[in-house]
Design a protein around this motif. Structure first.
Motif, PDB file in Angstrom:
ATOM      1  N   LYS A 588      -4.791  -3.721   7.896  1.00 27.16           N
ATOM      2  CA  LYS A 588      -3.542  -3.345   8.557  1.00 27.16           C
ATOM      3  C   LYS A 588      -2.337  -3.669   7.673  1.00 27.16           C
ATOM      4  O   LYS A 588      -1.372  -2.874   7.592  1.00 27.16           O
ATOM      5  N   SER A 589      -2.374  -4.811   6.984  1.00 28.35           N
ATOM      6  CA  SER A 589      -1.267  -5.193   6.100  1.00 28.35           C
ATOM      7  C   SER A 589      -1.124  -4.220   4.934  1.00 28.35           C
ATOM      8  O   SER A 589      -0.003  -3.830   4.556  1.00 28.35           O
ATOM      9  N   VAL A 590      -2.259  -3.809   4.349  1.00 22.53           N
ATOM     10  CA  VAL A 590      -2.214  -2.858   3.237  1.00 22.53           C
ATOM     11  C   VAL A 590      -1.671  -1.517   3.704  1.00 22.53           C
ATOM     12  O   VAL A 590      -0.870  -0.862   3.007  1.00 22.53           O
ATOM     13  N   GLU A 591      -2.094  -1.064   4.887  1.00 25.73           N
ATOM     14  CA  GLU A 591      -1.585   0.197   5.424  1.00 25.73           C
ATOM     15  C   GLU A 591      -0.082   0.121   5.663  1.00 25.73           C
ATOM     16  O   GLU A 591       0.653   1.098   5.413  1.00 25.73           O
ATOM     17  N   ALA A 595       2.765   2.468   3.891  1.00 24.65           N
ATOM     18  CA  ALA A 595       3.738   3.224   4.685  1.00 24.65           C
ATOM     19  C   ALA A 595       5.164   2.912   4.241  1.00 24.65           C
ATOM     20  O   ALA A 595       6.018   3.819   4.166  1.00 24.65           O
ATOM     21  N   MET A 596       5.437   1.647   3.936  1.00 19.52           N
ATOM     22  CA  MET A 596       6.763   1.279   3.445  1.00 19.52           C
ATOM     23  C   MET A 596       7.056   1.950   2.107  1.00 19.52           C
ATOM     24  O   MET A 596       8.165   2.443   1.857  1.00 19.52           O
ATOM     25  N   MET A 607       2.299  -7.604  -5.489  1.00 12.59           N
ATOM     26  CA  MET A 607       1.774  -8.030  -4.195  1.00 12.59           C
ATOM     27  C   MET A 607       0.868  -6.959  -3.599  1.00 12.59           C
ATOM     28  O   MET A 607      -0.195  -7.254  -3.044  1.00 12.59           O
ATOM     29  N   LYS A 608       1.264  -5.690  -3.724  1.00 13.05           N
ATOM     30  CA  LYS A 608       0.459  -4.600  -3.187  1.00 13.05           C
ATOM     31  C   LYS A 608      -0.899  -4.544  -3.866  1.00 13.05           C
ATOM     32  O   LYS A 608      -1.943  -4.410  -3.217  1.00 13.05           O
ATOM     33  N   ALA A 609      -0.897  -4.644  -5.197  1.00 14.86           N
ATOM     34  CA  ALA A 609      -2.165  -4.606  -5.935  1.00 14.86           C
ATOM     35  C   ALA A 609      -3.063  -5.792  -5.582  1.00 14.86           C
ATOM     36  O   ALA A 609      -4.288  -5.657  -5.453  1.00 14.86           O
ATOM     37  N   GLU A 612      -4.567  -5.281  -2.076  1.00 16.50           N
ATOM     38  CA  GLU A 612      -5.626  -4.276  -2.115  1.00 16.50           C
ATOM     39  C   GLU A 612      -6.900  -4.853  -2.726  1.00 16.50           C
ATOM     40  O   GLU A 612      -8.012  -4.560  -2.269  1.00 16.50           O
ATOM     41  N   ALA A 613      -6.754  -5.682  -3.749  1.00 19.39           N
ATOM     42  CA  ALA A 613      -7.927  -6.322  -4.368  1.00 19.39           C
ATOM     43  C   ALA A 613      -8.608  -7.285  -3.391  1.00 19.39           C
ATOM     44  O   ALA A 613      -9.840  -7.356  -3.320  1.00 19.39           O
ATOM     45  N   GLN A 614      -7.809  -8.027  -2.624  1.00 19.98           N
ATOM     46  CA  GLN A 614      -8.378  -8.940  -1.638  1.00 19.98           C
ATOM     47  C   GLN A 614      -9.117  -8.176  -0.543  1.00 19.98           C
ATOM     48  O   GLN A 614     -10.176  -8.590  -0.085  1.00 19.98           O
ATOM     49  N   LEU A 615      -8.542  -7.037  -0.113  1.00 18.22           N
ATOM     50  CA  LEU A 615      -9.204  -6.227   0.909  1.00 18.22           C
ATOM     51  C   LEU A 615     -10.518  -5.670   0.385  1.00 18.22           C
ATOM     52  O   LEU A 615     -11.541  -5.688   1.096  1.00 18.22           O
ATOM     53  N   LYS A 616     -10.520  -5.185  -0.843  1.00 17.86           N
ATOM     54  CA  LYS A 616     -11.743  -4.636  -1.421  1.00 17.86           C
ATOM     55  C   LYS A 616     -12.832  -5.699  -1.529  1.00 17.86           C
ATOM     56  O   LYS A 616     -14.002  -5.446  -1.227  1.00 17.86           O
TER      57      LYS A 616
END
Length: 667
Positions: A588-591, A595-596, A607-609, A612-616
């Motif tokens: 949800k945080s990555v989405e 969107a932002m 921070m975005k990268a 995304e790495a943590q989610l993966k």
């Protein structure tokens, strides 16, 4: 004129009440060979027969002379020790122990009094501290003797704490010295817990039970599996005990209110024996049908005994007679054949007919038989338990004498189910197979289970600990008045995880600041590694942490999936569910970041990268946790990406440092 008042503290008043209650116990009846004031009690009639030559308990001070010159322990301490022994004798009257169990309590009091004399406390029991209990164990005695004295001291401490005399002693424990065959790193006590296979064996035995004996034993075990209770608590349940639906929060103290959880929608009424008030113990909804079936079976097999007890209540002191022998009361005579018909084989255990008054050859006085029958009634008749107020006529676990044994059933007497009978059913003896052997219930390795009823209580407490139930709730559910007592029942599978880690050769890093604990093994590197892991492993909602949380604060609390010190065991459904919830949150945080970014708002690309790495990585970890072929495997979170490092504080520090230097230069 000024008046002088004798001030007494609440603890001293509690001690006086405690001693007064002990003095009034029925064990000090005239038929016994002792009274409360004596310095030596002959308790032969109150203890089970054993190998001891005598059944005397001494209350004199240590090393004081025998005979008329023996010296008592100072008051009120001396009377408090006597009262504790008397309470223990009365509490175990239905299932008495050997005399040594009670003698050890008095002996522990003697050693404790010697320490009090050294500190010149003059028998002031309210001034005792935990240090006094520790010092009371003589270091020069053998280890077994030290342990025996320690058990006696712990009994005294808990009895006095519960009575309000010395509440500061409640949590005292003796740090037992490990024997040469034990490892200091191997927590033997923590291993004493039911396994999943043993729990399944109890369930299988419950379904296979057919005979009254089998159904009674397995039904009691089933009730103990519904709520964490002690055996003595189950034995004093009333016949009217029932499953209460939606007991509500009024049964829970305001400071311990339960959240609305469907698993705790039902409850059983209990009378805790470890300090807790009468209560309704919550039962998981899945166990409600089991509890209802167990109660139904028990009521069926105890109905006859309860009806007999009700008749005896209405006719106090009158021996029940079958219709075929009703004439013996009118004529006052009973023949040998009629005695054998009345008691069957039981009377032969009491030296045949010697207690009966013989009128002539083969004929006895019936009223002497009735007097003997009155003396055989259970202790405390007609009250089964003063704690719950239950009488034999409305108790759940009452039977005709020998109804569950090998002797012919005595239709004139009542007895309660005892812990010894349950213990005998669980422990195989020569000529007496266990309940699992009778029913053919085996463990996967082919052996028969060997368990105790108290292990069930430990098992349920462990489940609550693993589910992260608040400690106050666990204490209330278990009938305790102190959350500090929960620690003895915390059997999380940390040791099993360590075994699995070592078996798979997973070398986990351990912080360098941790003191090295040397194993009692052969001193190999693997022993040292195992010692370090075992010392530092901690349970978390996501798995197990092998970091040094004892000496260093955790910088990644509740973000365990981003930490390389996380170890997961495949098959733990609760931990898998927590990892899945963590992934949903990160997704949800990555989405939101995407969107932002799409809306033209400023987003930190680093921070975005990183997120995304943590989610993966979390999704990869979850995929490994849910694979059935990985069941029981240990997964080390070694490839986890780190947390995002922010430089705000560094830049602020450098800016402040530069500004300070400029000010110094200007000055």
């Amino acid at each position: 004129m000024a008046e002088v008042y004798d001030f007494k503290s609440k603890r001293l008043l509690a001690c006086e009440r405690f001693v007064a209650n002990a003095r009034s116990l029925p064990i000090f009846a005239s038929k016994n060979d002792f009274n409360f004031e004596s310095l030596s009690w002959n308790v032969a009639q109150l203890v089970s027969a054993g190998r001891a030559r005598n059944a005397c308990i001494a209350f004199k001070s240590l090393k004081s002379p025998l005979g008329t010159k023996k010296k008592p322990m100072a008051q009120p301490f001396g009377d408090a020790v006597k009262a504790a022994v008397a309470e223990k004798l009365w509490a175990t009257r239905d299932a008495p122990n050997g005399v040594s169990a009670y003698r050890d309590i008095a002996r522990a009091g003697q050693y404790l009094f010697r320490v009090m004399e050294e500190d010149q406390l003059n028998g002031d029991i309210t001034a005792l501290t935990i240090d006094h209990l520790t010092r009371a164990i003589p270091s020069h005695l053998a280890q077994d003797t030290q342990t025996t004295i320690a058990y006696g001291l712990r009994t005294l401490a808990r009895i006095w704490a519960e009575a309000g005399i010395a509440p500061q002693l409640e949590d005292w424990e003796f740090d037992r010295i490990p024997s040469a065959k034990e490892s200091r790193l191997e927590n033997v006590k923590a291993r004493r817990n039911l396994t999943h296979d043993e729990v399944c064996a109890i369930a299988e035995a419950f379904h296979r039970a057919k005979t009254p004996y089998e159904q009674v034993i397995t039904s009691v075990l089933a009730l103990l599996c519904c709520a964490p209770s002690r055996m003595e608590e189950a034995l004093i349940l009333p016949e009217q005990v029932e499953i209460v639906e939606r007991p509500g929060e009024y049964d829970v103290p305001a400071e311990q209110s339960f959240h609305k959880d469907n698993r705790f929608r039902f409850g059983l009424r209990w009378w805790p024996s470890k300090g807790g008030p009468p209560m309704i113990k919550f039962v998981p909804a899945e166990m409600v049908p089991v509890a209802i079936e167990a109660l139904s079976r028990l009521r069926t097999h105890t109905a006859t005994a309860r009806e007999l007890a009700k008749w005896m209540d209405k006719n106090p002191g009158v021996m029940p007679l079958p219709c075929a022998l009703s004439h013996v009361r009118d004529c006052g005579e009973i023949t040998t054949a009629e005695i054998l018909q009345l008691f069957e084989r039981d009377v032969q255990r009491y030296k045949k007919f010697r207690p009966f008054r013989r009128l002539r050859n083969g004929v006895y006085d019936f009223f002497s038989v009735e007097d003997w029958w009155r003396a055989q009634r259970p202790n405390g008749w007609p009250i089964l338990s003063e704690r719950s107020g239950v009488k034999y006529s409305n108790a759940l676990l009452v039977f005709n004498r020998y109804q569950l044994g090998n002797w012919a059933t005595d239709p004139t007497q009542i007895e309660m189910l005892t812990e010894k009978q349950i213990g005998a059913a669980l422990s195989p003896n020569p000529g007496q197979p266990s309940i699992f052997e009778r029913l053919g219930v085996r463990l996967p390795d082919g052996s028969f289970p060997r368990i105790t009823t108290h292990q069930i209580r430990h098992y349920l407490n462990t489940i609550a600990q693993r589910a992260n139930v608040p400690q106050a709730h666990i204490a209330y559910w278990s009938g305790r008045k102190s959350v500090m007592q929960n620690r003895d029942y915390d059997h999380t599978d940390i040791l099993d995880v360590v075994d699995q880690i070592m078996a798979r050769g997973v070398h986990s890093e351990v912080a360098q600041s941790v003191p090295v604990i040397v194993s009692d093994g052969d001193g190999t590197d693997m022993d040292l590694l195992e010692a370090s892991i075992r010392t530092n492993v901690h349970s978390t909602p996501f798995g197990f942490c092998v970091g040094n949380l004892t000496y260093e604060p955790c910088s990644r609390a509740m973000t365990c999936t981003t930490c390389t010190r996380l170890v997961c065991v495949v098959g733990n459904m609760d931990q898998t569910a927590n990892i899945e919830a963590d992934i949903l949150r990160r997704r949800k945080s990555v989405e939101n970041l995407k969107a932002m970014d799409a809306n033209g708002r400023k987003v930190n690309p680093r921070m975005k990268a990183q997120m995304e790495a943590q989610l993966k990585h979390g999704e990869m970890l979850l995929s490994m946790m849910i694979k059935s072929e990985n069941e029981g495997a240990v997964i080390r979170n070694s490839g986890a990406p780190g947390l995002m490092d922010f430089s705000h504080s560094v830049r602020a520090f450098e800016s402040r440092k530069k500004r300070n230097q400029e000010c110094l230069f200007e000055n």
